[in-house]
Design an enzyme around this catalytic site. Structure first.
Site, PDB file in Angstrom:
ATOM      1  N   ASP A   9      10.629  -6.345  -8.696  1.00  0.00           N
ATOM      2  CA  ASP A   9      10.224  -7.114  -7.357  1.00  0.00           C
ATOM      3  C   ASP A   9      10.300  -8.552  -7.163  1.00  0.00           C
ATOM      4  OD1 ASP A   9       8.870  -4.513  -7.633  1.00  0.00           O
ATOM      5  OD2 ASP A   9       7.007  -5.180  -7.329  1.00  0.00           O
ATOM      6  N   ASP A  51       9.056  -3.329  -3.930  1.00  0.00           N
ATOM      7  CA  ASP A  51       7.904  -2.763  -3.375  1.00  0.00           C
ATOM      8  C   ASP A  51       8.233  -2.429  -1.903  1.00  0.00           C
ATOM      9  OD1 ASP A  51       5.422  -2.261  -4.219  1.00  0.00           O
ATOM     10  OD2 ASP A  51       4.394  -3.892  -3.787  1.00  0.00           O
ATOM     11  N   LYS A 101       9.629   1.546  -4.544  1.00  0.00           N
ATOM     12  CA  LYS A 101       8.470   2.245  -4.995  1.00  0.00           C
ATOM     13  C   LYS A 101       7.217   1.765  -3.898  1.00  0.00           C
ATOM     14  CE  LYS A 101       7.525  -1.548  -8.143  1.00  0.00           C
ATOM     15  NZ  LYS A 101       6.365  -2.175  -7.192  1.00  0.00           N
ATOM     16  N   CYS A 143       2.874  -6.119 -11.422  1.00  0.00           N
ATOM     17  CA  CYS A 143       4.174  -5.074 -11.854  1.00  0.00           C
ATOM     18  C   CYS A 143       4.970  -5.191 -12.943  1.00  0.00           C
ATOM     19  CB  CYS A 143       4.816  -5.031 -10.274  1.00  0.00           C
ATOM     20  SG  CYS A 143       4.191  -4.458  -9.109  1.00  0.00           S
TER      21      CYS A 143
HETATM   22  C1  VGL Z   1       2.391  -6.584  -6.899  1.00  0.00           C
HETATM   23  C2  VGL Z   1       0.445  -6.885  -5.908  1.00  0.00           C
HETATM   24  C3  VGL Z   1       0.656  -6.190  -5.150  1.00  0.00           C
HETATM   25  C4  VGL Z   1       3.543  -7.038  -7.815  1.00  0.00           C
HETATM   26  C5  VGL Z   1       2.386  -5.542  -5.966  1.00  0.00           C
HETATM   27  O1  VGL Z   1       4.748  -6.759  -7.442  1.00  0.00           O
HETATM   28  O2  VGL Z   1       3.346  -7.416  -8.977  1.00  0.00           O
HETATM   29  N1  VGL Z   1       1.389  -7.331  -6.996  1.00  0.00           N
HETATM   30  N2  VGL Z   1       1.683  -5.474  -4.896  1.00  0.00           N
END
Ligand code: VGL
Length: 191
Positions: A9, A51, A101, A143
């Site tokens: 991410d 994400d 994802k 994540c």
């Molecule tokens: C994430 C919070 C919400 C991450 C993803 O990539 O760690 N954190 N969605």
């Protein structure tokens, strides 16, 4: 023995100035680029996740107008928007497998995603015979944590590159690294 790097991410919304910007995120992007350009043969295969949320629903309660920044979050990484793009300092040319994802659901782990070829990450790892996985990216306490735990659960030897991760909060990030160590991950680099 086949080794992989998971880059979790490294997206605009998770870096400084983004919807859910994490301090140190841009430095992680640049650091990963440096690692891959200086050591192009270190990994047999490089995975990168994004994400990739829906814009027309709350993605299973993941988006919230008054988020608690633990289970609910401001809108982020909506598919096809600039916030969902990889950070510009992350050079994606070394990436072999792109994973998306979170389409309509919360998805912290790369293992909840799908590759551009429609495989699960588990299927891709098995097909390639990956036995060792290094993990870098954002966010340490969400994540990265979930992805590394799932890699351990999938029976892989896992290392977390602690100078190439950035977290939402210091306390939960430190806790995440401790949890990973206790689960069997090796921590490589400063903490
Ligand atoms: C994430 C919070 C919400 C991450 C993803 O990539 O760690 N954190 N969605």
């Amino acid at each position: 023995m086949t080794s992989a790097l998971f880059i979790i991410d490294v997206q605009n919304d998770f870096t400084e100035g983004g919807a859910l910007g994490v301090e140190g995120g841009a430095a992680v992007a640049a650091g990963i680029t440096r690692l891959l350009s200086e050591h192009p043969d270190r990994y047999d295969v490089v995975f990168a996740s994004r994400d990739w949320h829906d814009d027309d629903n709350d993605n299973g309660g993941h988006f919230h107008e008054s988020p608690d920044f633990v289970d609910t979050w401001p809108e982020h990484c909506v598919a096809g928007t600039p916030g969902a793009d990889y950070h510009p300092d992350f050079d994606v040319r070394e990436v072999d497998v792109h994973v998306r994802k979170g389409m309509g659901e919360p998805a912290y782990s790369i293992f909840q995603g799908t590759t551009d070829d429609g495989e699960t990450v588990r299927e891709a790892l098995d097909r390639l015979g990956v036995t060792r996985i290094d993990v870098a990216g954002i966010a340490t306490d969400y994540c990265v944590l979930a992805s590394a735990l799932d890699a351990i659960a999938a029976g892989r030897e896992v290392r977390v590159l602690t100078d190439l991760v950035a977290g939402v909060a210091p306390v939960s990030s430190e806790k995440a690294l401790r949890t990973l160590e206790e689960a069997g991950a090796q921590l490589v680099g400063p903490r």
